[in-house]
Design an enzyme around this catalytic site. Structure first.
Site, short mmCIF file in Angstrom:
data_model
loop_
_atom_site.label_atom_id
_atom_site.label_comp_id
_atom_site.label_asym_id
_atom_site.label_seq_id
_atom_site.Cartn_x
_atom_site.Cartn_y
_atom_site.Cartn_z
N ASP A 198 0.83 -1.21 0.00
CA ASP A 198 0.00 0.00 0.00
C ASP A 198 0.86 1.27 0.00
O ASP A 198 0.36 2.38 0.09
CB ASP A 198 -1.00 0.00 1.17
N GLU A 235 0.82 9.31 9.74
CA GLU A 235 -0.14 8.22 9.65
C GLU A 235 -0.99 8.20 10.91
O GLU A 235 -0.60 8.79 11.93
CB GLU A 235 0.59 6.87 9.51
N HIS A 258 -3.89 7.92 6.32
CA HIS A 258 -3.68 6.52 6.63
C HIS A 258 -4.38 6.13 7.94
O HIS A 258 -3.75 5.71 8.91
CB HIS A 258 -2.17 6.23 6.73
#
Lengths: 699, 614
Positions: free
Chosen positions: B71, B202, B414
């Site tokens: 990813d 993230e 994320h």
């Protein structure tokens, strides 16, 4: 900036040592040991006398007959002349004249430059920050530990001696001692005595390494907010580096021994050194190698000397001629070793340059595998296992070919496979149980052995050389310059074949002009000896200064005034003034805190902003006041005055005095230099001041 | 000057991480990932938002990939080989070495599973990786004249980095995935205290706060141990890199300690080969592992052997790591088919399983039968264990990092939207930092730092560094050093600005100084007979001190000095500075005073005190 070259060193194993004064900080660059001086000591050889007496020669006679010695002072040196004591080690002499506690920064360019550092860090006042690359720290530490462990053999042999003064030096001061020996001990000028030190211990190494800040290539470290220091690969060996230092007063690059194209280490990263204000050129290798031409390795190339077009410059720097030549040398060593193995002789390789050893191991194993020869390879060193394991875990520090191997999943160096296949055997010492008991492993002769130390005084090489010296089939591979002088003395006579190798360990002199024209520094500092040998006339744009060993060279600041960065926060608070006289200018009063961050001066808003007083009234004025216009200006605000031209005492200057009567009495003295308002009325004074302020420019 | 942060992927979701940041005109793409849960065009970031014309080389200065997970790197071959991006790509050494393995592994699984057209070919991967420039930690890379990048250790997987990028005076950090605690083989994320305009972090675990992972590791080990002790077979489906090594290290270590002789197998050559990389890249692991590796490389697993297909039905207990993860296809699924019906056996599922895979079905409930493929069904009687530790930072870690870096702005990517919103509020309220949670395709613009550059004169710099001690004497003597830089900024048209000391201004302007001063010969009435000048001065200065607070008065024989104010006993009969002489009182002495315009008010204050008498 001031540069003092403390030592110009001597070859790969004894790099130069400099003291630099930059922005008020003292920077020591490298702290090596002169390990070649250890050759005045006698190695630990079992039953030397009996062995030596087998060979009837003058030397052995002399050794047994010391009385004769006095009569033949100028005759050849003998084994007995060597000092049979626990060795001391020779450090950089002038370094002892500096107070270690005043050193602010230590930069270590390569593992060899680290070997003397524990002597410095032993000093209780030592508080400098030490920078070196991670690989240099690791390899250097292993080298120091190896040195200590090899030295331990002397301890065992000679017994403990904790005297602070070496007794052997007294004995050497006698007349009958050969001049060669004296020169090594006391130096050319006879004052080297203070540079001899007793070897440090493992604890010293540990405490030294604890003080080290290890860096990566091209990592920026900031010292004290002022200097930004960066290590860039020099290509000399794994982890070896040059330094780039940026400070508020300009930039400086330090070029140590560098190799443009390396077969194992990262190439010389010269792009990163471009355009500095000062470049210190400290590659002395060309001087040392030019003196030794017997091996035919150095062929000065006069055609190549002055290339002026920059387009093919980089190509000429990066041509692989040199590196191919180095490969040929390695292959030659391999073929020599194979030849002697074929003839039933063993090969002893005392080279300890790690890059060379790694390449030789791989070449040698490959060539043995492809041939029918079944000869084991031994690597005997207390740190061999750790060092070889380490070299396969550092792809980041290796050249591009090795990095390609990482991508394809192969180990960086081939020795891993051969060790697994039991083609290469690693032993910590010559007396390792597994090596001695033949039934357990594969000690067999002929064999090929890599064993330190290159000085032939320390380590397993001594015993092995002792074993094979009488065997004409065997081969001894030495580093350059060992065979002459004292080096092989303890082992004479030698029947072994001797292969002396000199490897490229720096920038070839003829490449220097090209390098400088690519790097374009403003000032270059070169050793005087280099300057004598090369014609810098072609480099018109670069100013070249010479430096000498043990002399301090001052370099004037060439950068403009230091740059200051002003935060937008502060800048937005500025109140600009337009000048009446000069339209092109804008000026503003600036008040804030000056910081030093990341090697830059930075102005930020201060804690207390004294805007009120700052804005209200200018504190400095310039220009001149014409009395008439001042009168007009006063009239406008309702103050009446009368002009009285007064002739000053000298008669020349035209002081004017304006009398004010209304609203209260006062005087204004106007001259070229200034204006004085004389009154006891506060309001009038302020008004007059404003009138003057209206005429003058001020801030 | 501004920083624009365009989120192409992983905006309010997990998957296909891709953020394009424009700093002072330079455009950097951070990560170029693929969404594992999407089958359609949505699996790639929408690159058309970067450049409508498809001229990506001019649109983007460089791409930086933080780590080798699909990813984060999955769309890279597509972007370079199909979309035609040819500019520089940066990755850490491990990422460069391991990404091709991951991509190839994934490519094979996808082709096997769906039989669909290849997304990219093996040749694509190879070509793409050729363009990659490997970087080391902390190495400062000058991408071009203005753009500087630097990687910091992120600890998420081997070679994971956080990236610092700087253009001019503006700087940002993109964290990629990171872990703030040391795990079995990797260290914790480590970064310098930087001055940042923007932090892009993230937020996988935006609201979770996790304790120590050791209990969960123990759970996993005990589950596997219990299984093999009972004669069962344990299957651990995982992708080639990352978790396989971490879990294997755990097991190998446990096996050593407990003296278990049950074999641990790796399914294909691939994972064994991956171990080779791990061994070489030991310097990217944790301090603990690095220290141990001198004696024994921890990726030299002692109990691990290669697995052979024939061993599927071999009797006796064993542990098997099989690719691919999630039981989505391939060998791991085949083994599962054979082992699932036995209640002795165990399937341990590490990490996240995408919806639609067998792994997902096993995790979401307790199914008794599972559809494998083409209608093949299998009874599931084996035990299922979910490995519940993850190499992502938790909410506390995100807060700690944000607090440590104190950036001017934060962008969260994320993560899952609801928890991201909670974290956003927390960052805004607790740390007082503006925080944004853009969705895919959205752009966040923030202001960037710029400094105004000027040359400073030596005199100015010297004046800045001279101490400015202030003494205050309230209850205890206090000395403070309030240095202020006090200078004048001079700007001339088409020249660099200069900062000079105020004394130098006229010189810079090529003008002559003109001093404006004030003068007054002040009468002071003296009471009684004080012949002594020194006494008089003393009395005066005491008086002045009372009214003029904080004045520092220097007294000398017949003169008083406060700042630029200077008053001297005037013995002249007729001083020009004397005004309105009313010689009424006989006991008058005169102080001839002058002071500069700078001390205008101070001068008058002193004069007023003097006038009042003594």
């Amino acid at each position: 900036m001031k540069l003092t070259c403390l030592s110009k060193g001597d070859g790969f194993h004894y790099p130069p040592c400099h003291m630099l004064n930059l922005c008020g900080f003292r920077i020591l660059i490298d702290c090596p040991l002169d390990l070649s001086a250890i050759k005045i000591f006698s190695p630990v050889i079992s039953c030397v006398a009996s062995e030596a007496s087998k060979y009837p020669s003058d030397e052995s006679l002399d050794a047994q007959n010391p009385i004769q010695k006095k009569h033949k002072l100028e005759r050849q040196l003998t084994f007995a002349d060597l000092v049979c004591e626990e060795p001391w080690y020779k450090t950089v002499k002038p370094l002892h004249l500096w107070d270690a506690s005043f050193i602010d920064i230590v930069l270590i360019s390569n593992p060899m430059g680290l070997l003397g550092l524990p002597f410095l860090t032993q000093n209780p006042g030592f508080s400098a920050k030490i920078y070196m690359t991670e690989a240099t720290a690791k390899i250097g530490q292993l080298m120091m530990e190896d040195l200590v462990s090899m030295h331990a053999e002397f301890r065992c042999f000679h017994g403990p001696d904790n005297s602070s003064f070496p007794g052997w030096i007294k004995n050497l001061d006698r007349e009958q001692v050969p001049a060669l020996l004296k020169k090594v001990v006391f130096g050319e000028s006879g004052d080297d005595l203070g540079s001899w030190m007793r070897l440090y211990s493992l604890d010293d190494i540990e405490s030294c390494m604890k003080k080290v800040q290890a860096v990566k290539f091209a990592e920026e470290v900031c010292y004290n907010g002022t200097l930004i220091i960066k290590a860039l690969s020099s290509g000399l060996d794994i982890g070896a580096c040059n330094w780039l230092i940026n400070g508020p007063n300009g930039s400086l690059s330090y070029v140590s021994d560098s190799i443009f194209v390396s077969h194992h280490a990262r190439n010389f990263d010269f792009h990163g050194l471009k355009g500095t204000d000062v470049l210190i050129y400290s590659d002395f290798s060309s001087l040392q190698s030019a003196e030794v031409t017997e091996n035919g390795c150095i062929s000065p190339d006069p055609d190549n000397n002055y290339i002026s077009t920059t387009s093919d410059n980089k190509d000429s720097l990066l041509n692989t001629e040199d590196s191919l030549e180095e490969m040929e040398k390695l292959e030659f060593i391999c073929s020599c070793a194979a030849e002697s193995a074929d003839a039933g002789g063993s090969t002893l390789i005392t080279i300890t340059r790690i890059g060379i050893v790694l390449q030789l191991l791989e070449l040698m194993s490959n060539s043995l595998e492809s041939s029918s020869l079944k000869v084991p390879i031994f690597v005997i060193s207390s740190v061999a296992e750790e060092l070889l394991a380490y070299t396969n875990t550092i792809p980041e520090w290796l050249c591009e070919q090795q990095q390609e191997k990482l991508i394809s999943g192969e180990p960086s160096f081939g020795h891993l496979k051969f060790i697994k296949d039991k083609k290469i055997h690693l032993f910590p010492a010559i007396h390792s149980p597994n090596l001695i008991y033949a039934n357990r492993t594969s000690w067999q002769e002929p064999c090929i052995i890599f064993a330190p130390h290159w000085s032939l005084r320390l380590g397993p090489s001594v015993q092995l050389l002792q074993r094979w010296r009488g065997d004409p089939k065997s081969l001894l591979v030495l580093e350059d310059g060992i065979s002459s002088g004292l080096g092989l003395l303890p082992f004479r006579p030698i029947a072994m074949k001797i292969l002396q190798c000199s490897f490229l360990s720096g920038i070839r002199l003829q490449k220097l002009p090209t390098l400088l024209s690519v790097l374009q520094p403003k000032i270059v500092l070169v050793p005087d000896a280099v300057n004598q040998r090369i014609n810098f006339a072609a480099m018109k744009t670069i100013s070249i200064l010479n430096y000498f060993e043990n002399k301090t060279l001052r370099v004037p600041r060439i950068a403009d005034n230091p740059s200051v960065e002003i935060t937008t926060d502060l800048a937005s608070k500025l109140s600009w003034r337009k000048l009446r006289q000069r339209e092109n200018f804008g000026i503003a009063r600036l008040k804030g805190g000056l910081l030093m961050e990341d090697g830059k001066h930075r102005l930020v808003s201060g804690l207390e902003q004294e805007e009120s007083s700052g804005k209200a009234r200018p504190l400095r004025h310039w220009g001149s006041v014409a009395p008439e216009s001042l009168l007009d200006a006063l009239l406008k605000i309702g103050i009446k005055g009368s002009l009285e031209q007064s002739i000053g005492e000298t008669g020349s200057d035209d002081n004017s005095i304006i009398h004010i009567a209304n609203p209260s009495s006062g005087l204004i003295e106007v001259s070229e230099m200034g204006t004085a308002i004389i009154t006891d009325d506060e309001n009038v004074a302020s008004q007059v001041f404003q009138a003057i302020d209206g005429i003058l420019d001020g801030i | 000057m501004a920083i624009d942060c365009l989120v192409l992927g992983a905006g309010q979701e997990i998957g296909k991480s891709c953020v394009v940041v424009t700093i002072n005109g330079k455009r950097i793409m951070f990560d170029c990932g693929m969404h594992m849960g999407c089958d359609d065009h949505n699996r790639y970031p929408d690159f058309s938002l970067v450049s409508k014309s498809g001229d990506f080389d001019n649109a983007i200065s460089c791409i930086i990939i933080t780590h080798f997970h699909m990813d984060h790197v999955g769309a890279l071959p597509y972007f370079t080989e199909v979309c035609g991006y040819n500019g520089p790509i940066y990755m850490s050494y491990p990422t460069k070495a391991l990404s091709p393995l991951m991509l190839e592994d994934y490519r094979r699984v996808m082709v096997d599973r769906r039989g669909e057209d290849e997304l990219f070919t093996t040749a694509h991967i190879a070509n793409c990786m050729k363009k990659v420039i490997a970087i080391d930690l902390k190495q400062t890379i000058q991408v071009d004249e203005d753009l500087q990048i630097r990687a910091y250790y992120a600890g998420h997987v081997l070679g994971a980095v956080m990236v610092y990028a700087k253009v001019g005076d503006a700087a940002i950090v993109y964290t990629g995935d990171y872990n703030m605690t040391t795990d079995r083989h990797l260290g914790a994320a480590k970064i310098d205290r930087l001055q940042l305009d923007l932090l892009i972090s993230e937020s996988t675990y935006a609201t979770t706060i996790r304790g120590s992972k050791y209990p969960r590791e123990r759970e996993f080990l005990q589950a596997v141990h219990k299984c093999v002790a009972g004669g069962g077979k344990a299957l651990i489906p995982s992708f080639a890199l990352g978790r396989a090594q971490e879990l294997c290290m755990l097991l190998d270590d446990y096996w050593e300690r407990m003296n278990i002789k049950v074999p641990i197998y790796f399914s294909s050559g691939l994972t064994i080969q991956a171990n080779m990389y791990y061994k070489m890249l030991i310097s990217w692991t944790s301090q603990n592992v690095k220290e141990k590796h001198n004696t024994h490389n921890p990726f030299d697993f002692k109990n691990v052997k290669d697995f052979d297909r024939s061993l599927i039905h071999a009797p006796g207990p064993c542990v098997l790591f099989a690719t691919p993860g999630m039981l989505c296809a391939g060998f791991s699924l085949e083994v599962f088919k054979h082992w699932a019906p036995s209640p002795l056996n165990l399937v341990a599922l590490p990490g996240y399983s995408v919806a639609g895979t067998v792994g997902h079905k096993l995790m979401s409930g307790k199914p008794t039968t599972v559809d494998l493929y083409n209608g093949t069904k299998v009874d599931v009687r084996c035990k299922i264990h979910q490995v519940a530790f993850s190499p992502h930072t938790d909410a506390k870690g995100i807060m700690d990092l944000t607090k440590f870096l104190s950036p001017k702005n934060v962008v969260l990517v994320h993560g899952e939207k609801p928890s991201m919103m909670i974290l956003k509020d927390k960052i805004t309220s607790e740390l007082d930092i503006p925080c944004f949670v853009p969705a895919n395709g959205e752009t966040v613009s923030v202001a960037s730092t710029t400094y105004i550059k000027a040359n400073a004169s030596d005199m100015f710099l010297k004046s800045c560094s001279s101490p400015n001690f202030k003494f205050s004497n309230s209850t205890q003597l206090r000395v403070t050093d309030q240095r202020t830089a006090d200078g004048v900024l001079v700007i001339e048209k088409s020249k660099k600005a200069k900062i000079v000391h105020q004394d130098e201004v006229s010189e810079v302007l090529h003008e002559k100084n003109h001093v404006v001063s004030l003068a007054y010969c002040c009468p002071v009435k003296v009471k009684g007979e004080s012949d002594n000048d020194a006494d008089l001065i003393k009395q005066l200065s005491e008086k002045i001190l009372k009214t003029v607070s904080g004045a520092q008065i220097h007294e000398s024989e017949n003169c008083l000095q406060i700042g630029s104010f200077k008053g001297t006993l005037c013995l002249k009969d007729k001083c020009v500075h004397r005004r309105d002489i009313s010689s009424s009182s006989e006991a008058v002495v005169f102080f001839c005073c002058n002071w500069s315009a700078a001390d205008l008010e101070l001068g008058w204050e002193v004069i007023n005190v003097m006038k009042q008498n003594i």
